[in-house]
Design a protein around this motif. Structure first.
Motif, mmCIF file in Angstrom:
data_model
loop_
_atom_site.group_PDB
_atom_site.id
_atom_site.type_symbol
_atom_site.label_atom_id
_atom_site.label_comp_id
_atom_site.label_asym_id
_atom_site.label_seq_id
_atom_site.Cartn_x
_atom_site.Cartn_y
_atom_site.Cartn_z
ATOM 1 N N GLN A 168 34.657 1.020 -16.383
ATOM 2 C CA GLN A 168 35.347 1.247 -17.669
ATOM 3 C C GLN A 168 36.690 0.527 -17.714
ATOM 4 O O GLN A 168 37.038 -0.099 -18.713
ATOM 5 C CB GLN A 168 35.579 2.745 -17.886
ATOM 6 N N MET B 29 37.823 -2.413 -20.261
ATOM 7 C CA MET B 29 38.968 -2.189 -21.139
ATOM 8 C C MET B 29 40.035 -3.279 -20.951
ATOM 9 O O MET B 29 40.626 -3.761 -21.925
ATOM 10 C CB MET B 29 39.569 -0.803 -20.843
ATOM 11 N N ASN C 80 39.955 -4.331 -24.537
ATOM 12 C CA ASN C 80 40.954 -3.518 -25.269
ATOM 13 C C ASN C 80 42.179 -3.243 -24.397
ATOM 14 O O ASN C 80 42.474 -2.086 -24.078
ATOM 15 C CB ASN C 80 40.337 -2.172 -25.698
ATOM 16 N N GLY D 3 45.214 -3.013 -24.911
ATOM 17 C CA GLY D 3 46.217 -2.097 -25.470
ATOM 18 C C GLY D 3 45.933 -0.637 -25.147
ATOM 19 O O GLY D 3 46.849 0.203 -25.167
ATOM 20 N N ASP D 4 44.668 -0.308 -24.870
ATOM 21 C CA ASP D 4 44.296 1.084 -24.582
ATOM 22 C C ASP D 4 44.431 1.447 -23.096
ATOM 23 O O ASP D 4 44.241 2.610 -22.732
ATOM 24 C CB ASP D 4 42.832 1.336 -25.010
ATOM 25 N N VAL D 5 44.731 0.445 -22.272
ATOM 26 C CA VAL D 5 44.755 0.673 -20.818
ATOM 27 C C VAL D 5 45.788 1.729 -20.399
ATOM 28 O O VAL D 5 45.459 2.618 -19.602
ATOM 29 C CB VAL D 5 44.959 -0.656 -20.054
ATOM 30 N N VAL E 120 46.938 4.395 -21.854
ATOM 31 C CA VAL E 120 46.447 5.741 -22.161
ATOM 32 C C VAL E 120 45.302 6.103 -21.216
ATOM 33 O O VAL E 120 45.216 7.223 -20.716
ATOM 34 C CB VAL E 120 45.985 5.840 -23.643
ATOM 35 N N PHE E 121 44.406 5.126 -20.949
ATOM 36 C CA PHE E 121 43.269 5.340 -20.047
ATOM 37 C C PHE E 121 43.773 5.703 -18.644
ATOM 38 O O PHE E 121 43.271 6.648 -18.014
ATOM 39 C CB PHE E 121 42.416 4.069 -19.994
ATOM 40 N N THR F 206 45.364 9.330 -18.898
ATOM 41 C CA THR F 206 44.519 10.490 -19.255
ATOM 42 C C THR F 206 43.237 10.616 -18.418
ATOM 43 O O THR F 206 42.722 11.717 -18.230
ATOM 44 C CB THR F 206 44.113 10.438 -20.743
#
Length: 330
Positions: free
Chosen positions: A221, A225, A229, A231-233, A235-236, A239
């Protein structure tokens, strides 16, 4: 372990197997052995096979027949002249060794020979060690002692000096992979686990472990990412990634898997696809190879290695991951 022959162990421990089989051929089996080495290196298998070789009356060359009553009772743990000792609770106690000595004052039930195997010999109490030492100082020609240990430094020097010491080497990757395939582990998992550990027992446990399966998913994953994506790393990482890796050693394993993933990308660049570990994800790896050039992939591998060193130096784990993922995105 059942029905194993000497050629099976030869693949795991070629030098030690040659030493033992030569001593069998020449009828010079030692009265005491100390088998030392990590889990999964074949110590116990060799101990049982040696015991079978001693007792089997229908031996073929050096190999026990596996079908006679002696062989079958050894497999079931019921042979009257093979005694196995392992820790009772946290340690092997003096009374266990005294009981063993008492058993050995009687003649062998099936023959004049007797064998005893002491598992986790480093866990003998001081009194038990001293008692065993007295036993080893008066060896009987028809007695074979086999001590198994993962920590030879905890064995009394005086005991070591009375044993033929056999050092079991960690298995090489191909040997581990083959053993895992024999145990029914899937090919892609066997390849991966063989790169992560030289311990067969640990590798098999990981292959059945849900937490390890989740670790593998998170690594895939994260890579997807980072490519699609970025930009989402952050947060990943915050969380999902960090809550999963609660201990540094687990995070080290996550980084090891990340390292193997980027090595696979490098293998695609170099056109050595037979070395690829994550074969079920070949489409993702090929897409990643168009995203990261060979030079970039090489730099990423260097950054992952640097992150592993920072973890060893007690740098805060979340900071390590945040810096690493930023470097990978550049």
């Amino acid at each position: 372990m059942e029905n194993m022959i000497w050629d099976d162990i030869l693949e795991k421990q070629p030098i030690l197997t040659k030493i033992i089989t030569n001593s069998i051929q020449n009828n010079r089996i030692s009265h005491a052995y100390l088998f030392q080495g990590g889990k999964g290196t074949g110590k116990q298998e060799m101990a049982i096979l040696l015991a079978k070789t001693v007792f089997c009356k229908q031996r073929q060359d050096m190999n026990p027949c596996q079908v006679c009553s002696d062989c079958k009772r050894i497999d079931s743990g019921n042979h009257p002249d093979l005694h196995r000792i392992e820790p009772e609770g946290a340690s092997i106690k003096k009374d266990q060794i005294l009981h063993l000595q008492k058993e050995f004052t009687y003649s062998g039930v099936e023959s004049n020979r007797k064998v005893y195997i002491i598992k986790d010999a480093e866990r003998m109490t001081t009194n038990a060690s001293n008692r065993l030492l007295k036993f080893l100082e008066e060896p009987s020609r028809d007695t074979v002692a086999i001590l198994l240990t993962e920590n030879s430094q905890a064995i009394l020097d005086t005991i070591r000096s009375r044993c033929q010491v056999m050092s079991f080497k960690p298995l090489i990757e191909k040997g581990i992979e083959k053993e895992l395939l024999n145990q029914g582990v899937q090919e892609s998992s066997a390849k991966l686990l063989a790169m992560l550990t030289s311990n067969i027992t640990e590798a098999i446990e990981k292959s059945k472990n849900e937490e390890f399966a989740q670790t593998r998913k998170l690594v895939v994953q994260l890579n997807e990412m980072l490519r699609q994506n970025p930009g989402d790393v952050p947060v990943f990482i915050h969380t999902l990634w960090m809550p999963h890796f609660k201990e540094r050693k687990n995070l080290q394993e996550g980084l090891d898997l990340l390292l193997i993933w980027f090595r696979d990308i490098m293998h695609i660049h170099l056109d050595v696809k037979e070395k690829i570990v994550h074969t079920p994800h070949i489409d993702k790896l090929e897409a990643a190879s168009t995203h990261w050039s060979l030079a970039q992939t090489t730099k990423v591998l260097e950054k992952i290695m640097a992150a592993k060193r920072k973890l060893e130096q007690n740098v805060q784990p979340q900071l390590v991951m945040e810096q690493l993922t930023l470097h990978i995105q550049r």
